[in-house]
Design an enzyme around this catalytic site. Structure first.
Site, PDB file in Angstrom:
ATOM      1  N   ARG A   1       8.524 -14.173 -95.510  1.00  9.40           N
ATOM      2  CA  ARG A   1       7.680 -14.005 -94.324  1.00  9.40           C
ATOM      3  C   ARG A   1       6.599 -15.085 -94.363  1.00  9.40           C
ATOM      4  O   ARG A   1       5.958 -15.310 -95.408  1.00  9.40           O
ATOM      5  CB  ARG A   1       7.040 -12.610 -94.347  1.00  9.40           C
ATOM      6  CG  ARG A   1       6.184 -12.289 -93.135  1.00  9.40           C
ATOM      7  CD  ARG A   1       6.993 -12.062 -91.882  1.00  9.40           C
ATOM      8  NE  ARG A   1       6.107 -11.645 -90.801  1.00  9.40           N
ATOM      9  CZ  ARG A   1       5.729 -10.387 -90.593  1.00  9.40           C
ATOM     10  NH1 ARG A   1       6.182  -9.405 -91.364  1.00  9.40           N
ATOM     11  NH2 ARG A   1       4.923 -10.091 -89.593  1.00  9.40           N
TER      12      ARG A   1
ATOM     13  N   GLU B   1      10.071 -16.002 -90.340  1.00 12.80           N
ATOM     14  CA  GLU B   1      10.731 -15.888 -91.635  1.00 12.80           C
ATOM     15  C   GLU B   1      11.352 -17.228 -92.006  1.00 12.80           C
ATOM     16  O   GLU B   1      12.013 -17.874 -91.175  1.00 12.80           O
ATOM     17  CB  GLU B   1      11.830 -14.830 -91.554  1.00 12.80           C
ATOM     18  CG  GLU B   1      12.282 -14.308 -92.893  1.00 12.80           C
ATOM     19  CD  GLU B   1      11.527 -13.059 -93.331  1.00 12.80           C
ATOM     20  OE1 GLU B   1      11.767 -12.594 -94.460  1.00 12.80           O
ATOM     21  OE2 GLU B   1      10.709 -12.548 -92.552  1.00 12.80           O
TER      22      GLU B   1
ATOM     23  N   ARG C   1       3.373 -14.796 -96.916  1.00  9.78           N
ATOM     24  CA  ARG C   1       2.724 -13.497 -96.783  1.00  9.78           C
ATOM     25  C   ARG C   1       1.765 -13.227 -97.935  1.00  9.78           C
ATOM     26  O   ARG C   1       0.781 -12.513 -97.798  1.00  9.78           O
ATOM     27  CB  ARG C   1       3.788 -12.385 -96.728  1.00  9.78           C
ATOM     28  CG  ARG C   1       3.244 -11.015 -96.409  1.00  9.78           C
ATOM     29  CD  ARG C   1       4.337  -9.982 -96.510  1.00  9.78           C
ATOM     30  NE  ARG C   1       4.659  -9.668 -97.890  1.00  9.78           N
ATOM     31  CZ  ARG C   1       5.589  -8.801 -98.270  1.00  9.78           C
ATOM     32  NH1 ARG C   1       6.326  -8.208 -97.364  1.00  9.78           N
ATOM     33  NH2 ARG C   1       5.817  -8.556 -99.533  1.00  9.78           N
TER      34      ARG C   1
ATOM     35  N   LYS D   1      15.721  -7.934 -89.324  1.00 12.15           N
ATOM     36  CA  LYS D   1      14.826  -7.936 -90.491  1.00 12.15           C
ATOM     37  C   LYS D   1      15.450  -8.857 -91.550  1.00 12.15           C
ATOM     38  O   LYS D   1      16.181  -8.433 -92.419  1.00 12.15           O
ATOM     39  CB  LYS D   1      14.649  -6.516 -91.034  1.00 12.15           C
ATOM     40  CG  LYS D   1      13.552  -6.381 -92.074  1.00 12.15           C
ATOM     41  CD  LYS D   1      13.351  -4.910 -92.435  1.00 12.15           C
ATOM     42  CE  LYS D   1      12.201  -4.751 -93.419  1.00 12.15           C
ATOM     43  NZ  LYS D   1      12.444  -5.429 -94.699  1.00 12.15           N
TER      44      LYS D   1
END
Length: 400
Positions: A240, A283, A255, A235
């Site tokens: 993103r 990412e 995002r 993560k």
């Protein structure tokens, strides 16, 4: 604006998702196209910048109604919402117009409200008072919400998409996809969104982003299942994003549905090696050598629409791909995750630039704790991980 005020009132009056969807469908069918587009703008959480503060509204309402300031403040404390407080106080004082006030939502949002930002305090007060005298109570309430930038409609983006899909006779997924990205209310917006077939705007449009979320139920009771049925992902602490490669063009979306292609020219160059009809989910990270740089380094790039050569050197970036959403122009989200990731690995391996790479699964970080629950344990400086079922479709089964 009366039609949208009535919709706002209807949505606020029910907790039934079906009734909310039906109310929005009726609005989209009956409203003029540009009004419907502005309604969609507000329903999807977009809003105008704040033009008047709540304190100013209360002060002006007190002056107009003749009520003492302390009573207006007490009323606000009791009601809890300044837009509603002022609307109720004016209604109680008999100040306001009739239901025949028919100025369109478009005229308000595009023409009238922007004028407030061009006036001084005294002129703004005079204009707001004139509007309060013109409008019926529920339009006064909506107006107050709009000018204070506090309009929030109690519907999710999914419900809005369902309503539009019902009007258009299209799959909800298609409408959801079309609502992504940057768009401006116009007379042609709604017809474009509900048109059959592929529209020109869809060439650049990303897919909806799905974020990690907890599972339902107690993991200790076997909800998670066997360890080898999962893939663990790092993560990463970055932005993103999706890289969209279609018809010889590349688009990089955040995002937050912001087009960021010009801010990351390295990705624009690297993505030319991807085949047409490819969409990657991943990412963006500040990256040097074999490891990420601090997020603060990436922040130096976020706010710049044009990047200098010095900034490119000081804050080099890479895109680590989590998933393959589209291949050869075909939506792959319904394919099992392990199949998507296998094809993703093949695609990324063919990209000669290190600026696009695959976020390798963190299989070695998986452990089973003393309660028999599958967990992820990693030591700093590695980032946390998220686990996804290996046969999951979409990205709808992640674990934190």
């Amino acid at each position: 604006m009366e039609r949208f005020a009535a919709l706002y009132e209807a949505l606020d009056a029910t907790t039934s998702t079906l009734e909310k969807v039906r109310a929005m469908e009726a609005y989209f069918r009956s409203a003029p196209p540009e009004d419907a587009a502005w309604g969609l703008y507000f329903l999807t959480g977009r809003k105008l910048r704040r033009l008047v503060g709540g304190g100013a509204l209360r002060t002006w309402a007190a002056a107009l109604t003749g009520l003492p300031a302390w009573l207006v403040e007490e009323s606000h404390t009791s009601v809890g919402d300044v837009a509603e407080t002022v609307a109720l106080l004016l209604d109680t004082a008999g100040i306001g117009g009739t239901a025949e006030a028919t100025t369109s939502l478009t005229t308000w949002a595009r023409d009238r409200l922007p004028r407030l930002g061009q006036l001084d305090e005294t002129e703004r007060q005079a204009l707001m008072v004139s509007w309060w005298r013109e409008l019926p109570t529920r339009q006064v309430f909506l107006l107050n919400k709009l000018v204070t930038g506090s309009l929030r409609v109690g519907v999710s983006a999914t419900l809005v998409a369902r309503a539009l899909a019902g009007v258009a006779g299209l799959p909800v997924a298609v409408v959801t996809h079309r609502l992504m990205g940057d768009w401006t209310p116009s007379e042609t917006l709604l017809p474009t969104l509900i048109a059959p077939g592929e529209t020109a705007a869809e060439v650049a449009r990303p897919y909806p982003f799905y974020l990690a979320s907890p599972i339902d139920g107690d993991p200790a009771q076997g909800v998670i299942g066997a360890l080898d049925a999962f893939v663990a992902e790092w993560k990463w602490d970055g932005i993103r994003a999706q890289i969209v490669r279609r018809r010889g063009e590349t688009f990089v979306w955040s995002r937050g549905e912001e087009l960021m292609t010009d801010r990351f020219p390295e990705l624009l160059v690297a993505a030319t090696a991807l085949p047409d009809g490819t969409v990657l989910d991943g990412e963006i990270l500040a990256w040097q050598g074999d490891r990420p740089m601090p997020f603060a380094v990436l922040q130096t790039r976020i706010g710049r629409k044009k990047v200098s050569a010095r900034e490119l050197t000081a804050a080099p970036i890479s895109f680590l791909a989590y998933d393959l959403l589209e291949r050869d122009g075909v939506d792959w989200r319904e394919r099992p995750l392990h199949e998507r990731q296998a094809e993703l690995a093949r695609l990324v391996e063919a990209v000669p630039s290190p600026r696009i790479a695959r976020s390798e699964p963190a299989v070695a970080g998986l452990r089973v704790d003393e309660h028999g629950v599958d967990r992820v344990r990693v030591e700093l400086p590695l980032p946390p991980v998220a686990a996804l079922a290996a046969d999951a479709v979409g990205r709808l089964a992640p674990l934190e």
